[in-house]
Write an enzyme that holds these catalytic residues in place. Structure first.
Site, PDB file in Angstrom:
ATOM      1  N   ASP A   1       0.702  -1.190  -0.155  1.00  0.00           N
ATOM      2  CA  ASP A   1       0.045   0.070  -0.029  1.00  0.00           C
ATOM      3  C   ASP A   1       0.891   1.353  -0.193  1.00  0.00           C
ATOM      4  O   ASP A   1       1.671   1.371   0.913  1.00  0.00           O
ATOM      5  CB  ASP A   1      -0.763   0.020   1.319  1.00  0.00           C
ATOM      6  CG  ASP A   1      -1.859   1.158   1.259  1.00  0.00           C
ATOM      7  OD1 ASP A   1      -1.783   2.221   0.505  1.00  0.00           O
ATOM      8  OD2 ASP A   1      -2.894   1.057   2.138  1.00  0.00           O
ATOM      9  N   HIS A   2       0.856   1.859  -1.023  1.00  0.00           N
ATOM     10  CA  HIS A   2       1.720   3.222  -1.427  1.00  0.00           C
ATOM     11  C   HIS A   2       1.447   4.374  -0.292  1.00  0.00           C
ATOM     12  O   HIS A   2       2.431   4.977  -0.159  1.00  0.00           O
ATOM     13  CB  HIS A   2       1.613   3.782  -2.804  1.00  0.00           C
ATOM     14  CG  HIS A   2       3.064   4.006  -3.474  1.00  0.00           C
ATOM     15  ND1 HIS A   2       4.046   4.522  -2.564  1.00  0.00           N
ATOM     16  CD2 HIS A   2       3.476   3.655  -4.662  1.00  0.00           C
ATOM     17  CE1 HIS A   2       4.963   4.513  -3.480  1.00  0.00           C
ATOM     18  NE2 HIS A   2       4.731   4.405  -4.493  1.00  0.00           N
ATOM     19  N   ARG A   3       0.302   4.371   0.499  1.00  0.00           N
ATOM     20  CA  ARG A   3       0.223   5.184   1.574  1.00  0.00           C
ATOM     21  C   ARG A   3       1.030   4.969   2.757  1.00  0.00           C
ATOM     22  O   ARG A   3       1.236   5.762   3.519  1.00  0.00           O
ATOM     23  CB  ARG A   3      -1.429   5.217   1.684  1.00  0.00           C
ATOM     24  CG  ARG A   3      -2.444   5.709   0.729  1.00  0.00           C
ATOM     25  CD  ARG A   3      -3.820   5.448   0.988  1.00  0.00           C
ATOM     26  NE  ARG A   3      -4.091   3.914   1.351  1.00  0.00           N
ATOM     27  CZ  ARG A   3      -5.173   3.618   1.488  1.00  0.00           C
ATOM     28  NH1 ARG A   3      -6.308   4.534   1.466  1.00  0.00           N
ATOM     29  NH2 ARG A   3      -5.526   2.184   1.683  1.00  0.00           N
TER      30      ARG A   3
END
Length: 990
Positions: free
Chosen positions: A473-475
């Protein structure tokens, strides 16, 4: 003439006396039909729907949203006249419109259990018992399908199964009744109701007693968002109204109420408005372009829908993939040598590598929050027998050996395949592993779902090694994070001997990475409180070379345990034991010793000398190991600064990198009329002030039948006092295993008067001449005159003076909220002991103090309440280690117990100490001993062996084959284990 019917506040649980109106789902003038939901109310257990079973038109006056309405009082009305919006003040309503989900006289409800955090409803799959069948405690009466699995529904009451009963295929909301238990055959109701996915009764019919209940399953609705227990309500919108439920949902979902369109009465925002503002998984799935498919479709099962919606929700995650080839040959060989599966070994390797990269274990939380987790609860995908995908969780991997993990995995997999997992075994993993390489798949990417930051996909081994692909998850993560983690994981897997050596201890395997922020602090860690929790924490920290200051609000350390609890009470208990034991000397052939006389002044001098000696030794030790001990009251100024007010009133400050709060909990004095006033004058005493008595009381009133109340009652009774014990609950010793408590209560009732379900109306008087006015369970009023009233009503944390607001530490009620590592929501601040609630015991606080120190020194460790223990120093002594049978079953463990009375033990017969029993609780699947419960005169000595059995995960066979000395009471452990093994063998053959 119009007819009007009152919609009354339903009684939705046995303990409910009132409810708070949360929303009105219908408005005055609306047509309502039988089965309609007209409102939601908040009870002492949950937020529930109010369903009516009378057709007509809703009329006012409606109880206001947020108002509290007693059970049975009118919330609104139903009229048969259209347009009649309100009932006039002079109109008399003589009939009630049935509105309760649980009819008042239907019996004890069997409600749909909440079997996972996300579960809001369940589908009735089977009824294992028929209407009219006798059922007993522990029986499985039904199975239900949740969004995760098919689960058993177990009852904990005896009686006869009765209707109204939800038909097979009915969709029932969590907390709502599926059927009822009655005590008399004449009360049995033979009605079966079919409940739709919209929670409405669509059909009813009758069955003959004993008739098997079968029906075609009905499709279920997608689950609505479930409220988390820690959900904080969003702020009220400016100039607008919002229902309590809407505010809770908004707080949980990160919705700004100022931008939400309202559909409730008078422009109020209701829960549906919040859900529309942020689409559910179902709405996201259904908002995608739909392409018609020829053929006759069938409704998805709950699991199929859950997977479908979860996969669609995964599209909201901005993900990326990183792949690295890893040589797994050495790990495979080492795993086989250790007799553990490669899957388990890889999971352990992932945990070891994650010690350097904890961010891999975090998660994104709406809106714009990161959940930082230290517990490694890894989900590993398994194919179920019905074709679905189940992800059982091996929890606490960071603190488990490979052998412990393998035992867990052996237990989980067979039950996962038939979808018989307990909620904690499949819900909320922190990291997920999917191994399709075993099927020969050469490359694939796995899909993460909300709640994790990364999922690992393992493909089949090839010429360059095994492809390990992480979807992140790039967040939460970036490419560099994942690449570095995979590089570390590669080293860990390709050199397994470095962390598999020895006994497989995780603490030795994981590299130490301390969470203490670096900085120019006065001390690295500030410990607030010098009781068992604070002192053990501080001592462990300095052993790891960490600079520590311990701020204690007394001249000497030791806290409540030393000065106001464990130690002084046991000094009195020992003297009381001598007096009590002499009464039996003549029965053993010794005479002339049956009239002991207590010299109060000598006893008190002995007791106080023990406290002073131990306090001085503790302080000397603390200073000797280089703990910076400071006397004073500490409070937070900011995230890294404390203000300390010394005994002379002078203020100073102390900067720290991390802090541990160990301030304990004071006695709780309930709001009984006169109690607080008499506390000031000294007529009411507590577990803190009982030590100031100038002489033994001749008559003592005790309010509270918990551990402290029972111990003090027996001590003062042995000292010659007349005792009255008053307990508000229907039984004393609610903390103790039920059968043990029942036996001990019977013994106590022979020694002094115990009144349960007591209601105290007033406490008055002055020291030496006090009066308690009370009524019993039947409402009969009485009063008791005594010298003092001891308020033994438990303890409650008080953090008001700590200024926690300055650092943002979250509370759970009155207690500080922590995770299993004893860490608060503020990463560098920990809390231990009574201030965090749970078991308020000295050894629990000390254990938690060591857990906090371990984590602060960079080694993962967790407190596990299921392994904790306690002793009530009554005569005989009650005690427990681990879980009771009821607690185990509530956790989804298929457990069994055996018990033996002390009256058959030779040593007990010799000493005339034959009251009580020992109970052994074991997990059927693993045959591990998970609980031991005592009522015996020497529980404080016997319990040590039980602690080792439970904490060491010993099996029935190991204990059965152990050699215990004779004649001792310890040999009962071996006998219990052999009996239980024999029973399990017979059961298996049958």
């Amino acid at each position: 003439m119009s007819q009007h019917y009152a919609i009354t506040m339903p009684q939705l649980s046995d303990t409910m006396t009132e409810g708070v109106v949360v929303t009105w789902e219908k408005q005055p003038g609306d047509r309502v039909e039988r089965g309609d939901i007209v409102a939601t109310v908040e009870t002492d257990k949950a937020i529930m729907d109010v369903e009516v079973f009378k057709a007509g038109y809703l009329a006012g006056p409606l109880a206001e949203i947020g108002s509290t309405v007693p059970v049975g009082a009118a919330m609104a009305y139903i009229t048969d006249t259209q347009g009649d919006l309100a009932i006039a003040a002079g109109e008399v309503v003589t009939e009630q419109a049935p509105s309760e989900m649980i009819p008042h006289h239907a019996g004890t409800p069997i409600v749909m259990p909440q079997l996972s955090d996300t579960m809001t409803e369940g589908i009735v799959v089977t009824w294992e018992k028929a209407i009219g069948d006798k059922i007993k405690r522990g029986d499985i009466v039904a199975t239900v399908e949740t969004d995760k699995a098919i689960m058993d529904v177990e009852v904990f009451n005896e009686g006869i199964l009765s209707g109204p009963l939800a038909d097979v295929g009915s969709t029932i909301e969590v907390g709502h009744p599926m059927a009822f238990i009655v005590q008399d055959k004449g009360q049995v109701n033979d009605t079966v109701a079919t409940v739709s996915a919209e929670h409405k009764v669509v059909e009813t019919h009758h069955v003959k007693p004993g008739e098997k209940i079968q029906a075609a399953p009905k499709p279920a609705a997608a689950p609505a968002p479930a409220l988390r227990s820690d959900a904080k309500p969003a702020a009220r919108p400016q100039g607008r109204k919002a229902s309590p439920l809407a505010r809770k949902l908004a707080g949980q979902m990160g919705v700004d109420l100022d931008g939400v369109a309202a559909s409730g009465p008078e422009g109020a925002i209701v829960a549906d408005d919040v859900q529309r503002a942020r689409p559910s998984m179902k709405e996201v799935a259904h908002s995608l372009p739909q392409v018609d498919v020829p053929g006759e479709g069938r409704p998805m099962t709950s699991m199929e829908k859950a997977v479908s919606h979860a996969m669609t929700a995964s599209l909201t995650l901005p993900t990326f993939n990183v792949t690295m080839n890893i040589d797994t040959a050495k790990l495979t060989a080492a795993a086989k040598a250790r007799k553990v599966s490669v899957t388990v070994a890889i999971a352990k390797a992932c945990s070891v590598a994650m010690a350097k990269f904890p961010r891999m274990n975090w998660a994104y939380q709406p809106m714009d929050k990161l959940v930082e987790r230290g517990n490694h609860d890894f989900g590993i995908a398994v194919k179920s027998d019905d074709g679905g995908l189940v992800v059982p969780i091996i929890s606490g991997i960071e603190a488990k050996s490979l052998e412990q993990m393998q035992a867990d995995w052996n237990d989980l997999v067979p039950r996962a395949r038939i979808r018989k997992l307990a909620p904690k075994e499949f819900a909320n993993p922190t990291f997920t592993i999917s191994n399709m390489g075993m099927f020969g798949v050469t490359h694939f990417t796995a899909i993460p779902t909300p709640g994790i930051a990364a999922i690992l996909a393992i493909a089949a081994n090839g010429p360059q090694g095994t492809p390990f692909t992480i979807t992140g998850d790039h967040r939460v993560l970036n490419g560099a994070d994942v690449a570095a983690y995979l590089a570390e994981l590669k080293q860990v897997i390709e050199a397994p001997e470095a962390w598999m050596a020895g006994a497989g201890s995780v603490a030795a395997a994981a590299p130490a990475v301390s969470p203490i922020p670096e900085g120019n602090w006065d001390v690295q860690v500030a410990v607030i409180g010098g009781g068992p929790g604070g002192e053990d924490c501080a001592r462990d920290l300095v052993e790891h070379g960490i600079k520590v200051a311990m701020i204690n609000n007394a001249p000497f350390p030791g806290g409540e345990c030393l000065w106001r609890g464990c130690i002084p009470s046991k000094a009195w208990r020992h003297a009381a034991d001598i007096i009590r034991d002499r009464a039996h000397d003549a029965d053993k052939g010794v005479t002339g010793t049956d009239k002991p006389k207590m010299v109060w002044e000598t006893l008190e001098q002995h007791r106080k000398s023990i406290l002073q000696t131990r306090g001085e030794l503790a302080l000397k030790t603390d200073k000797g190991v280089k703990i910076d001990v400071r006397e004073g009251f500490a409070s937070f100024v900011d995230a890294h600064t404390l203000k300390i007010v010394g005994p002379d009133g002078k203020e100073s400050t102390l900067t720290f990198g991390a802090a541990v709060i160990a301030t304990g909990a004071p006695p709780f004095v309930p709001p009984i009329p006169g109690a607080r006033e008499c506390l000031e004058t000294g007529g009411v005493i507590t577990s803190d002030t009982v030590w100031n008595l100038p002489k033994p009381p001749k008559k003592l009133g005790i309010v509270g039948g918990g551990v402290i109340g029972v111990e003090m009652a027996q001590i003062w009774r042995d000292f010659g006092a007349d005792i009255l014990m008053l307990e508000a609950k229907d039984r004393i010793l609610a903390e103790i295993e039920e059968e043990i408590a029942k036996q001990l209560t019977a013994i106590l009732n022979e020694e002094f008067k115990v009144v349960t379900s007591a209601k105290i109306t007033e406490i008055s008087g002055k020291p030496g001449k006090m009066t308690i006015k009370y009524s019993d369970a039947e409402g009969k009023a009485d009063e008791y005159t005594c010298d003092y009233v001891l308020m033994a009503t438990g303890k409650r944390p008080d953090t008001a003076k700590l200024n926690l607001e300055a650092v943002g530490v979250a509370l759970d009620g009155a207690a500080i909220k922590v995770d299993a590592s004893c860490r608060t929501n503020v990463p560098h601040i920990y809390a231990v002991g009574d201030v965090i609630g749970g078991y308020m015991l000295a050894h629990t606080a000390a254990t938690q103090g060591r857990v906090a120190a371990h984590n602060l020194s960079g080694h993962a460790l967790q407190y596990n309440q299921d392994l904790d223990c306690g002793v009530t120093f009554s005569r005989p002594e009650a005690g427990f280690v681990g879980l009771s049978l009821a607690q185990a079953k509530a956790k989804g463990i298929d457990a069994v117990e055996a018990k033996m009375p002390m009256s058959i033990d030779a040593k007990a017969m010799i000493a005339l100490e034959t009251h009580g029993m020992i109970k052994l609780v074991a997990d059927k699947a693993s045959q591990k001993i998970i609980g031991v419960h005592f009522l015996a005169d020497h529980t404080d000595t016997l319990i040590g062996a039980a602690v080792m059995m439970v904490s060491g995960g010993m099996t029935l066979t190991q204990v059965a084959q152990a050699i215990f000395p004779h004649p001792t009471q310890t040999e009962l452990f071996g006998e219990l284990a052999r009996r239980l093994l024999s029973r399990l063998r017979r059961t298996a053959k049958k």
